[in-house]
Motif scaffolding. Structure first.
Motif, mmCIF file in Angstrom:
data_model
loop_
_atom_site.group_PDB
_atom_site.id
_atom_site.type_symbol
_atom_site.label_atom_id
_atom_site.label_comp_id
_atom_site.label_asym_id
_atom_site.label_seq_id
_atom_site.Cartn_x
_atom_site.Cartn_y
_atom_site.Cartn_z
ATOM 1 N N ARG A 1 0.834 -1.183 0.023
ATOM 2 C CA ARG A 1 0.125 0.033 0.039
ATOM 3 C C ARG A 1 0.921 1.126 -0.011
ATOM 4 N NH1 ARG A 1 -4.442 -0.442 4.764
ATOM 5 N NH2 ARG A 1 -4.839 1.765 3.526
ATOM 6 N N PRO A 2 0.337 2.417 -0.364
ATOM 7 C CA PRO A 2 1.150 3.694 -0.408
ATOM 8 C C PRO A 2 1.470 4.067 0.780
ATOM 9 C CG PRO A 2 -0.806 3.913 -2.030
ATOM 10 C CD PRO A 2 -0.792 2.484 -1.204
ATOM 11 N N VAL A 3 2.741 4.636 0.987
ATOM 12 C CA VAL A 3 3.300 4.863 2.566
ATOM 13 C C VAL A 3 2.356 6.181 2.777
ATOM 14 C CG1 VAL A 3 5.098 6.494 1.567
ATOM 15 C CG2 VAL A 3 5.113 5.306 3.673
ATOM 16 N N ASP A 4 1.956 6.175 4.155
ATOM 17 C CA ASP A 4 1.421 7.462 4.705
ATOM 18 C C ASP A 4 2.114 8.538 5.107
ATOM 19 O OD1 ASP A 4 -1.281 6.453 4.856
ATOM 20 O OD2 ASP A 4 -0.550 4.952 6.423
ATOM 21 N N VAL A 5 3.367 8.262 5.679
ATOM 22 C CA VAL A 5 4.431 9.405 5.922
ATOM 23 C C VAL A 5 5.719 9.042 5.735
ATOM 24 C CG1 VAL A 5 5.418 10.508 8.015
ATOM 25 C CG2 VAL A 5 2.710 9.913 7.889
ATOM 26 N N ILE A 6 6.619 10.027 4.941
ATOM 27 C CA ILE A 6 8.043 9.784 4.682
ATOM 28 C C ILE A 6 8.658 10.692 5.760
ATOM 29 C CG2 ILE A 6 9.851 10.182 3.277
ATOM 30 C CD1 ILE A 6 8.030 9.298 0.843
ATOM 31 N N GLN A 7 9.791 10.421 6.325
ATOM 32 C CA GLN A 7 10.624 11.060 7.626
ATOM 33 C C GLN A 7 11.999 11.123 6.877
ATOM 34 O OE1 GLN A 7 10.646 9.705 11.301
ATOM 35 N NE2 GLN A 7 11.335 11.723 12.236
ATOM 36 N N VAL A 8 12.574 11.898 6.805
ATOM 37 C CA VAL A 8 14.234 12.078 6.457
ATOM 38 C C VAL A 8 14.823 12.079 7.789
ATOM 39 C CG1 VAL A 8 15.892 13.263 5.307
ATOM 40 C CG2 VAL A 8 13.636 13.341 4.393
ATOM 41 N N THR A 9 15.825 11.234 7.985
ATOM 42 C CA THR A 9 16.604 11.473 9.211
ATOM 43 C C THR A 9 18.247 11.682 8.975
ATOM 44 O OG1 THR A 9 17.099 8.881 9.245
ATOM 45 C CG2 THR A 9 15.212 9.768 10.283
ATOM 46 N N ASP A 10 18.988 11.659 10.069
ATOM 47 C CA ASP A 10 20.352 11.804 9.694
ATOM 48 C C ASP A 10 21.270 10.566 9.955
ATOM 49 O OD1 ASP A 10 19.840 11.606 12.552
ATOM 50 O OD2 ASP A 10 21.126 13.143 13.128
ATOM 51 N N GLU A 11 20.665 9.503 10.000
ATOM 52 C CA GLU A 11 21.346 8.144 10.142
ATOM 53 C C GLU A 11 21.594 7.600 8.682
ATOM 54 O OE1 GLU A 11 18.226 5.896 11.869
ATOM 55 O OE2 GLU A 11 18.313 6.724 14.023
ATOM 56 N N PHE A 12 22.743 6.627 8.724
ATOM 57 C CA PHE A 12 23.241 5.979 7.501
ATOM 58 C C PHE A 12 22.188 4.673 7.557
ATOM 59 C CE2 PHE A 12 25.879 3.445 5.121
ATOM 60 C CZ PHE A 12 26.240 4.113 3.910
ATOM 61 N N ASN A 13 20.951 4.829 7.214
ATOM 62 C CA ASN A 13 20.116 3.716 7.421
ATOM 63 C C ASN A 13 18.867 4.039 6.956
ATOM 64 O OD1 ASN A 13 19.115 1.109 7.877
ATOM 65 N ND2 ASN A 13 19.155 1.272 10.250
ATOM 66 N N ALA A 14 17.780 3.059 6.620
ATOM 67 C CA ALA A 14 16.510 3.371 6.232
ATOM 68 C C ALA A 14 15.521 2.085 6.914
ATOM 69 C CB ALA A 14 16.376 3.442 4.548
ATOM 70 N N SER A 15 14.278 2.604 7.330
ATOM 71 C CA SER A 15 13.423 1.586 7.860
ATOM 72 C C SER A 15 12.005 1.939 7.206
ATOM 73 C CB SER A 15 13.475 1.864 9.137
ATOM 74 O OG SER A 15 13.224 3.094 9.812
ATOM 75 N N TYR A 16 11.202 0.833 7.731
ATOM 76 C CA TYR A 16 9.777 0.741 7.278
ATOM 77 C C TYR A 16 9.122 0.408 8.375
ATOM 78 C CZ TYR A 16 5.299 0.173 4.869
ATOM 79 O OH TYR A 16 4.073 0.191 4.384
ATOM 80 N N GLY A 17 7.863 0.721 8.995
ATOM 81 C CA GLY A 17 7.309 0.217 10.115
ATOM 82 C C GLY A 17 5.742 1.049 10.281
ATOM 83 N N LEU A 18 5.071 0.200 10.967
ATOM 84 C CA LEU A 18 3.594 0.714 11.305
ATOM 85 C C LEU A 18 3.485 1.068 12.519
ATOM 86 C CD1 LEU A 18 2.150 -2.476 9.667
ATOM 87 C CD2 LEU A 18 2.424 -0.194 8.600
ATOM 88 N N VAL A 19 2.603 2.295 12.875
ATOM 89 C CA VAL A 19 2.520 2.721 14.098
ATOM 90 C C VAL A 19 1.084 3.148 14.434
ATOM 91 C CG1 VAL A 19 4.899 3.705 13.958
ATOM 92 C CG2 VAL A 19 3.054 5.123 13.099
ATOM 93 N N GLY A 20 1.025 3.375 15.539
ATOM 94 C CA GLY A 20 -0.417 3.927 15.965
ATOM 95 C C GLY A 20 -1.453 2.798 16.066
ATOM 96 N N VAL A 21 -3.002 3.100 16.432
ATOM 97 C CA VAL A 21 -3.969 2.138 16.522
ATOM 98 C C VAL A 21 -4.219 1.890 15.123
ATOM 99 C CG1 VAL A 21 -6.350 1.710 17.321
ATOM 100 C CG2 VAL A 21 -4.676 2.865 18.765
ATOM 101 N N ARG A 22 -4.245 2.882 14.199
ATOM 102 C CA ARG A 22 -4.622 2.713 12.769
ATOM 103 C C ARG A 22 -3.605 1.969 12.225
ATOM 104 N NH1 ARG A 22 -6.561 8.469 10.950
ATOM 105 N NH2 ARG A 22 -6.658 7.340 8.982
ATOM 106 N N ARG A 23 -2.272 1.711 12.646
ATOM 107 C CA ARG A 23 -1.207 0.907 11.836
ATOM 108 C C ARG A 23 -0.994 1.756 10.720
ATOM 109 N NH1 ARG A 23 1.065 -0.489 15.622
ATOM 110 N NH2 ARG A 23 2.166 -2.003 14.695
ATOM 111 N N ARG A 24 -0.800 3.085 10.869
ATOM 112 C CA ARG A 24 -0.254 3.941 9.672
ATOM 113 C C ARG A 24 1.453 3.624 9.105
ATOM 114 N NH1 ARG A 24 -2.311 9.932 9.752
ATOM 115 N NH2 ARG A 24 -2.071 9.623 7.471
ATOM 116 N N SER A 25 1.687 3.678 7.980
ATOM 117 C CA SER A 25 2.752 3.244 7.649
ATOM 118 C C SER A 25 3.714 4.438 7.740
ATOM 119 C CB SER A 25 2.885 2.730 6.373
ATOM 120 O OG SER A 25 2.281 3.568 5.352
ATOM 121 N N VAL A 26 5.253 4.350 8.188
ATOM 122 C CA VAL A 26 6.177 5.426 8.104
ATOM 123 C C VAL A 26 7.316 4.853 7.475
ATOM 124 C CG1 VAL A 26 7.446 6.823 9.478
ATOM 125 C CG2 VAL A 26 5.046 6.332 10.249
ATOM 126 N N LEU A 27 7.835 5.510 6.523
ATOM 127 C CA LEU A 27 9.035 5.131 5.705
ATOM 128 C C LEU A 27 10.167 6.354 6.210
ATOM 129 C CD1 LEU A 27 10.780 3.757 3.667
ATOM 130 C CD2 LEU A 27 9.866 5.356 1.914
#
Length: 447
Positions: free
Chosen positions: A169-195
């Protein structure tokens, strides 16, 4: 940023130098003085300060055998016959942990409602424990690194195309961080996706490798990794919280010399002994969970790597995974650039500044350009050393990721990618990320 290597000094029997013969096999040693001195022919000094690999223990040998078998299964297109059995056992253990958590909460409520004054005090303590052990659902990020669809249509458009290709499914939120890494997860009661995209990693990849990175991360949504399910994840989190609570944090003696103090000391020693026993049991539970889920987790990682190759091509997936081995090189480059900037006289620093005490940070493009230049100068022989280290340490890999050299070997079998990025699309994404590139570059240079 690369420098021309100086001619090697004369070698001695006690201290070989770059370009001199190997003390073990007499083959030429590596000749780039910027990197570790080692012998590609016999792996002498492959690990700094160590020569031969230590003899693996029986548990490590068993882990190596499981790792090799799993790779062979994935390379031939099969699935692990024990993955489902292990998942069922892990799910049953997770159910037991959830029952204990619910039981603690029910006990706390019963003591608070129907208990005496003393029992209600105990109930309040038990309730605090139950709240501490509650499942964590996570929250959507709200800091400066969050991108919305209106502000980053090109990046979200590429992410949506990659997600559609892998069946996610299309991602709900994309966040840019200062890490040398990438991750994908689900958060909240509605299990919204965060890249989450680590900008230092994103910046050292080319367009096709970035597409492979997106394919791998979206692969976590469809690769069948049951460790990421709420049922198992929350159970392991609760067990880890129990272990942290039971593990004694202070072993110092109780001050005092009278009889009461002696009793207190004896009681504290007995309590620490009991807690150590409880903590040991809980730790074994964590080890058991890791053992039951590691095989399925590594199988899911392989599946995500295959999806990355399908999206961007085998060559791009291989390049993306190989870049992960260069974390120390990226960290070294950033530290060198930071030291150079701090060591330069003020008169030679950037002219644009608000006050004499707060000079404006260097242009962010300079940081990322210097980092890319440094990585481009890493010789093939150093990259080979990192791959051999991955092969040598395959028994020490964590339970969630297979050894990188095996992941590269599997992903490299992919053909041409199904998703391409045009020059205009790449430029639009760079424009959307420009404010975050400046912010993160300034933070990295500030240390």
């Amino acid at each position: 940023m690369s420098t021309s290597p100086e001619p090697p000094a004369a070698a001695s029997a006690d201290r070989p130098v770059h370009g001199s013969p190997c003390p073990r096999c007499v083959s030429p040693l590596t000749d780039d003085p910027r990197f570790l001195l080692w012998c590609p022919a016999c792996d002498w000094n492959l690990v700094p300060g160590g020569d031969a690999a230590p003899e693996p223990t029986r548990r490590e040998r068993a882990a190596i055998a499981r790792t090799d078998r799993l790779y062979e299964e994935q390379a031939t297109g099969g699935n692990s016959p024990t993955a489902r059995r292990d998942w069922l056992l892990a799910s049953a253990a997770a159910g037991l942990i959830h029952l204990v958590t619910v039981g603690i909460f029910a006990l706390a409520l019963w003591l608070l409602i129907a208990g005496t004054v003393v029992q209600r005090c105990v109930g309040a303590v038990v309730l605090v424990i139950a709240v501490t052990l509650r499942p964590r659902l996570g929250r959507l990020p709200k800091d400066a690194g969050v991108l919305d669809r209106a502000g980053a249509p090109a990046l979200y458009g590429l992410a949506d195309r990659v997600a559609a290709e892998v069946g996610a499914r299309p991602v709900d939120v994309i966040q840019v961080t200062d890490e040398f890494n990438a991750s994908y997860g689900l958060v909240g009661v509605r299990r919204r996706s965060v890249l989450r995209l680590g900008l230092p990693l994103w910046e050292v990849l080319d367009d096709r490798e970035r597409t492979a990175l997106l394919g791998h991360e979206f692969g976590h949504r469809v690769n069948g990794d049951r460790r990421r399910s709420f049922w198992l994840y929350s159970a392991v989190a609760a067990l880890r919280a129990w272990y942290d609570m039971a593990r004694p944090g202070h072993d110092g003696p109780v001050v005092g010399r009278d009889e009461v103090s002696l009793l207190v000391r004896l009681g504290a020693a007995f309590g620490r002994l009991v807690l150590r026993g409880v903590a040991w049991v809980l730790y074994q539970g964590l080890v058991l969970f890791d053992r039951l889920t590691s095989r399925a987790g590594q199988q899911a990682e392989y599946h995500s790597d295959v999806l990355a190759a399908r999206v961007a091509g085998g060559k791009a997936a291989r390049g993306m995974l190989a870049a992960l081995l260069l974390f120390n090189s990226v960290d070294t480059a950033i530290h060198q650039i930071r030291a150079e900037e701090r060591g330069r006289p003020r008169i030679f620093r950037a002219r644009s500044r608000r006050t004499e005490d707060a000079p404006a940070p260097p242009a962010p493009d300079l940081l990322w350009e210097r980092v890319r230049e440094h990585l481009a100068s890493v010789p093939a022989i150093e990259r080979e050393r990192l791959l051999r280290l991955s092969a040598r340490d395959r028994s020490a890999v964590d339970g969630s990721h297979p050894p990188t050299h095996l992941r590269i070997a599997l992903a490299a079998r992919g053909g041409d990618g199904a998703v391409t990025v045009t020059a205009a699309e790449s430029a639009s994404i760079a424009t959307e990320l420009a404010p975050h590139r400046a912010r993160i570059a300034a933070g990295l240079l500030a240390g």
